[in-house]
Scaffold this motif. Structure first.
Motif, PDB file in Angstrom:
ATOM      1  N   ARG A 141      28.339 -15.609  26.060  1.00 38.02           N
ATOM      2  CA  ARG A 141      29.331 -16.414  26.776  1.00 38.02           C
ATOM      3  C   ARG A 141      29.965 -15.643  27.936  1.00 38.02           C
ATOM      4  NH1 ARG A 141      32.363 -20.489  23.033  1.00 38.02           N
ATOM      5  NH2 ARG A 141      30.692 -21.189  21.656  1.00 38.02           N
ATOM      6  N   GLY A 142      29.468 -14.448  28.184  1.00 36.27           N
ATOM      7  CA  GLY A 142      29.960 -13.686  29.322  1.00 36.27           C
ATOM      8  C   GLY A 142      31.026 -12.676  28.984  1.00 36.27           C
ATOM      9  N   ILE A 143      31.167 -12.326  27.703  1.00 38.61           N
ATOM     10  CA  ILE A 143      32.157 -11.348  27.270  1.00 38.61           C
ATOM     11  C   ILE A 143      31.477  -9.997  27.120  1.00 38.61           C
ATOM     12  CG2 ILE A 143      33.734 -10.713  25.395  1.00 38.61           C
ATOM     13  CD1 ILE A 143      34.154 -13.657  24.875  1.00 38.61           C
ATOM     14  N   ALA A 144      32.128  -8.953  27.616  1.00 36.83           N
ATOM     15  CA  ALA A 144      31.580  -7.604  27.482  1.00 36.83           C
ATOM     16  C   ALA A 144      31.265  -7.308  26.021  1.00 36.83           C
ATOM     17  CB  ALA A 144      32.577  -6.586  28.028  1.00 36.83           C
ATOM     18  N   ARG A 145      30.137  -6.648  25.786  1.00 37.04           N
ATOM     19  CA  ARG A 145      29.654  -6.473  24.418  1.00 37.04           C
ATOM     20  C   ARG A 145      30.650  -5.718  23.533  1.00 37.04           C
ATOM     21  NH1 ARG A 145      24.974  -7.731  22.546  1.00 37.04           N
ATOM     22  NH2 ARG A 145      24.223  -8.065  24.678  1.00 37.04           N
ATOM     23  N   THR A 146      31.341  -4.724  24.091  1.00 37.92           N
ATOM     24  CA  THR A 146      32.302  -3.981  23.275  1.00 37.92           C
ATOM     25  C   THR A 146      33.437  -4.886  22.805  1.00 37.92           C
ATOM     26  OG1 THR A 146      33.408  -3.283  25.319  1.00 37.92           O
ATOM     27  CG2 THR A 146      31.826  -1.756  24.343  1.00 37.92           C
ATOM     28  N   VAL A 147      33.884  -5.774  23.681  1.00 35.03           N
ATOM     29  CA  VAL A 147      34.939  -6.728  23.295  1.00 35.03           C
ATOM     30  C   VAL A 147      34.372  -7.776  22.356  1.00 35.03           C
ATOM     31  CG1 VAL A 147      36.590  -8.434  24.145  1.00 35.03           C
ATOM     32  CG2 VAL A 147      36.175  -6.338  25.450  1.00 35.03           C
ATOM     33  N   ALA A 148      33.152  -8.242  22.632  1.00 33.75           N
ATOM     34  CA  ALA A 148      32.513  -9.247  21.782  1.00 33.75           C
ATOM     35  C   ALA A 148      32.410  -8.758  20.341  1.00 33.75           C
ATOM     36  CB  ALA A 148      31.131  -9.596  22.332  1.00 33.75           C
ATOM     37  N   ALA A 149      32.098  -7.481  20.165  1.00 28.96           N
ATOM     38  CA  ALA A 149      31.982  -6.933  18.813  1.00 28.96           C
ATOM     39  C   ALA A 149      33.322  -6.953  18.092  1.00 28.96           C
ATOM     40  CB  ALA A 149      31.428  -5.513  18.876  1.00 28.96           C
ATOM     41  N   ARG A 150      34.397  -6.642  18.811  1.00 26.91           N
ATOM     42  CA  ARG A 150      35.725  -6.671  18.184  1.00 26.91           C
ATOM     43  C   ARG A 150      36.129  -8.106  17.833  1.00 26.91           C
ATOM     44  NH1 ARG A 150      37.235  -3.398  22.924  1.00 26.91           N
ATOM     45  NH2 ARG A 150      36.681  -1.228  22.475  1.00 26.91           N
ATOM     46  N   LEU A 151      35.809  -9.041  18.706  1.00 24.76           N
ATOM     47  CA  LEU A 151      36.125 -10.437  18.407  1.00 24.76           C
ATOM     48  C   LEU A 151      35.335 -10.916  17.198  1.00 24.76           C
ATOM     49  CD1 LEU A 151      36.155 -11.992  22.000  1.00 24.76           C
ATOM     50  CD2 LEU A 151      38.101 -11.174  20.663  1.00 24.76           C
ATOM     51  N   ALA A 152      34.055 -10.570  17.147  1.00 28.07           N
ATOM     52  CA  ALA A 152      33.198 -11.015  16.049  1.00 28.07           C
ATOM     53  C   ALA A 152      33.707 -10.507  14.708  1.00 28.07           C
ATOM     54  CB  ALA A 152      31.766 -10.546  16.290  1.00 28.07           C
ATOM     55  N   ALA A 153      34.309  -9.325  14.705  1.00 33.19           N
ATOM     56  CA  ALA A 153      34.826  -8.757  13.460  1.00 33.19           C
ATOM     57  C   ALA A 153      35.948  -9.604  12.866  1.00 33.19           C
ATOM     58  CB  ALA A 153      35.308  -7.330  13.696  1.00 33.19           C
ATOM     59  N   GLY A 154      36.642 -10.362  13.701  1.00 34.04           N
ATOM     60  CA  GLY A 154      37.749 -11.180  13.229  1.00 34.04           C
ATOM     61  C   GLY A 154      37.395 -12.624  12.951  1.00 34.04           C
ATOM     62  N   GLN A 155      36.138 -12.974  13.141  1.00 32.49           N
ATOM     63  CA  GLN A 155      35.718 -14.358  12.952  1.00 32.49           C
ATOM     64  C   GLN A 155      35.258 -14.596  11.517  1.00 32.49           C
ATOM     65  OE1 GLN A 155      32.712 -14.646  16.012  1.00 32.49           O
ATOM     66  NE2 GLN A 155      34.211 -15.202  17.590  1.00 32.49           N
ATOM     67  N   GLY A 156      35.531 -15.800  11.020  1.00 33.92           N
ATOM     68  CA  GLY A 156      35.133 -16.124   9.662  1.00 33.92           C
ATOM     69  C   GLY A 156      35.614 -17.499   9.260  1.00 33.92           C
ATOM     70  N   PRO A 157      35.517 -17.822   7.975  1.00 28.12           N
ATOM     71  CA  PRO A 157      35.852 -19.173   7.508  1.00 28.12           C
ATOM     72  C   PRO A 157      37.286 -19.593   7.809  1.00 28.12           C
ATOM     73  CG  PRO A 157      34.597 -17.991   5.840  1.00 28.12           C
ATOM     74  CD  PRO A 157      34.938 -16.988   6.906  1.00 28.12           C
ATOM     75  N   GLU A 158      38.257 -18.662   7.709  1.00 24.07           N
ATOM     76  CA  GLU A 158      39.649 -19.044   7.972  1.00 24.07           C
ATOM     77  C   GLU A 158      39.810 -19.485   9.424  1.00 24.07           C
ATOM     78  OE1 GLU A 158      43.885 -17.547   6.454  1.00 24.07           O
ATOM     79  OE2 GLU A 158      42.846 -16.053   7.667  1.00 24.07           O
ATOM     80  N   MET A 159      39.162 -18.778  10.349  1.00 28.11           N
ATOM     81  CA  MET A 159      39.215 -19.188  11.748  1.00 28.11           C
ATOM     82  C   MET A 159      38.563 -20.549  11.920  1.00 28.11           C
ATOM     83  SD  MET A 159      37.855 -17.235  15.199  1.00 28.11           S
ATOM     84  CE  MET A 159      38.986 -15.849  15.027  1.00 28.11           C
ATOM     85  N   GLY A 160      37.469 -20.791  11.206  1.00 30.35           N
ATOM     86  CA  GLY A 160      36.813 -22.090  11.293  1.00 30.35           C
ATOM     87  C   GLY A 160      37.730 -23.224  10.858  1.00 30.35           C
ATOM     88  N   ARG A 161      38.470 -23.005   9.789  1.00 36.99           N
ATOM     89  CA  ARG A 161      39.404 -24.043   9.325  1.00 36.99           C
ATOM     90  C   ARG A 161      40.514 -24.273  10.345  1.00 36.99           C
ATOM     91  NH1 ARG A 161      38.119 -21.347   4.444  1.00 36.99           N
ATOM     92  NH2 ARG A 161      39.939 -19.975   4.573  1.00 36.99           N
ATOM     93  N   ALA A 162      40.976 -23.181  10.980  1.00 36.62           N
ATOM     94  CA  ALA A 162      42.017 -23.319  11.998  1.00 36.62           C
ATOM     95  C   ALA A 162      41.502 -24.092  13.207  1.00 36.62           C
ATOM     96  CB  ALA A 162      42.519 -21.939  12.425  1.00 36.62           C
ATOM     97  N   ILE A 163      40.265 -23.823  13.618  1.00 37.20           N
ATOM     98  CA  ILE A 163      39.671 -24.546  14.741  1.00 37.20           C
ATOM     99  C   ILE A 163      39.655 -26.042  14.454  1.00 37.20           C
ATOM    100  CG2 ILE A 163      37.507 -24.978  15.974  1.00 37.20           C
ATOM    101  CD1 ILE A 163      36.915 -21.971  15.716  1.00 37.20           C
ATOM    102  N   LEU A 164      39.135 -26.415  13.298  1.00 37.24           N
ATOM    103  CA  LEU A 164      39.030 -27.833  12.969  1.00 37.24           C
ATOM    104  C   LEU A 164      40.401 -28.493  12.896  1.00 37.24           C
ATOM    105  CD1 LEU A 164      36.242 -27.741  10.217  1.00 37.24           C
ATOM    106  CD2 LEU A 164      36.002 -28.323  12.644  1.00 37.24           C
ATOM    107  N   ALA A 165      41.365 -27.830  12.264  1.00 32.36           N
ATOM    108  CA  ALA A 165      42.701 -28.422  12.122  1.00 32.36           C
ATOM    109  C   ALA A 165      43.375 -28.577  13.478  1.00 32.36           C
ATOM    110  CB  ALA A 165      43.556 -27.559  11.199  1.00 32.36           C
TER     111      ALA A 165
END
Length: 246
Positions: A141-165
């Motif tokens: 999506r155009g995010i620097a890989r070092t930042v992308a890795a940090r963002l990916a570490a925080g992603q998961g089911p709880e974030m998915g529920r927040a997105i939908l809500a």
């Protein structure tokens, strides 16, 4: 005077790393909205009003007006605070003003999230898999890989529920109705960050109209997209420090 950064979706406060590295001498505080880098408290509904009230409480606890900067969900939340509690701010800046325009239509991915079944499948594809797979999705999506890795570490089911809500509670005309109060945001100096290649938060015209209604200065970032703060952190820092200096 503190500068407070609030991230959006599907992110954590790591999205601000490159920009904050450019802001030497600033007193910086980063706040992660519940579900987007912070736990979701019991009873928290992840609605626009819930996020506004959460941010109001966080700013009240600081005890002095701040320079508030928000991106994506954090951007619309920052504007909602500017409309409801300008006394908590010295200034505000956000990149999501277009969502408050009466003509704004949610982007295709948001419309998927707003659709039962399709939304669950979509967030599973976005946030599922290994850390390496999530990193690749963000980097694509155009995010620097070092930042992308940090963002990916925080992603998961709880974030998915927040997105939908959040997106299901923000189906139009919800945001347009909130936008009726945009003139109240003019009580404090505002900055509308208009990244020219960001096609998720409304057209340039929509963002400019909302900025005018909020009494905000509009700053167009040609050549930058939704993650402008990662794509050109030095330019983004100059934009913000110039605004604060005024």
């Amino acid at each position: 005077m503190a500068v407070v950064f609030v991230n959006g979706n599907p992110e954590t406060d790591a999205v601000w790393d490159p920009l904050c590295a450019e802001l030497d001498g600033e007193h910086i505080l980063r706040l992660c909205p519940p579900g987007f880098g912070a736990p979701v408290p019991d009873g928290f509904g992840c609605t626009p009003a819930d996020y506004r009230d959460w941010l109001v409480a966080e700013l009240e606890a600081l005890g002095e007006p701040v320079d508030l900067v928000g991106h994506d969900v954090g951007g619309s939340t920052a504007v909602c605070v500017a409309m409801a509690r300008p006394d908590l701010l010295r200034s505000w800046a956000g990149d999501s003003l277009g969502v408050f325009d009466p003509d704004y239509v949610w982007h295709d991915l948001a419309q998927q999230w707003q659709t039962p079944g399709a939304g669950e499948d979509s967030v599973a594809r976005l946030l599922g898999g290994t850390h390496a797979e999530r990193t690749e999705r963000m980097a694509a999506r155009g995010i620097a890989r070092t930042v992308a890795a940090r963002l990916a570490a925080g992603q998961g089911p709880e974030m998915g529920r927040a997105i939908l809500a959040f997106y299901r509670s923000a189906v139009q005309p919800v945001m347009a109705e909130l936008g009726r109060s945009l003139p109240a945001a003019a009580a404090r100096p505002g900055l509308a960050v208009i990244a020219a290649d960001d096609h998720l938060v409304g057209s340039r015209e929509m963002r400019s109209r909302s900025a005018a209604r909020a009494g905000a200065r509009a700053e167009v970032l040609d050549g930058l997209g939704h993650w402008w703060m990662v794509q050109d952190p030095a330019r983004s820092a100059r934009m913000l420090t110039s605004f604060w200096g005024r």
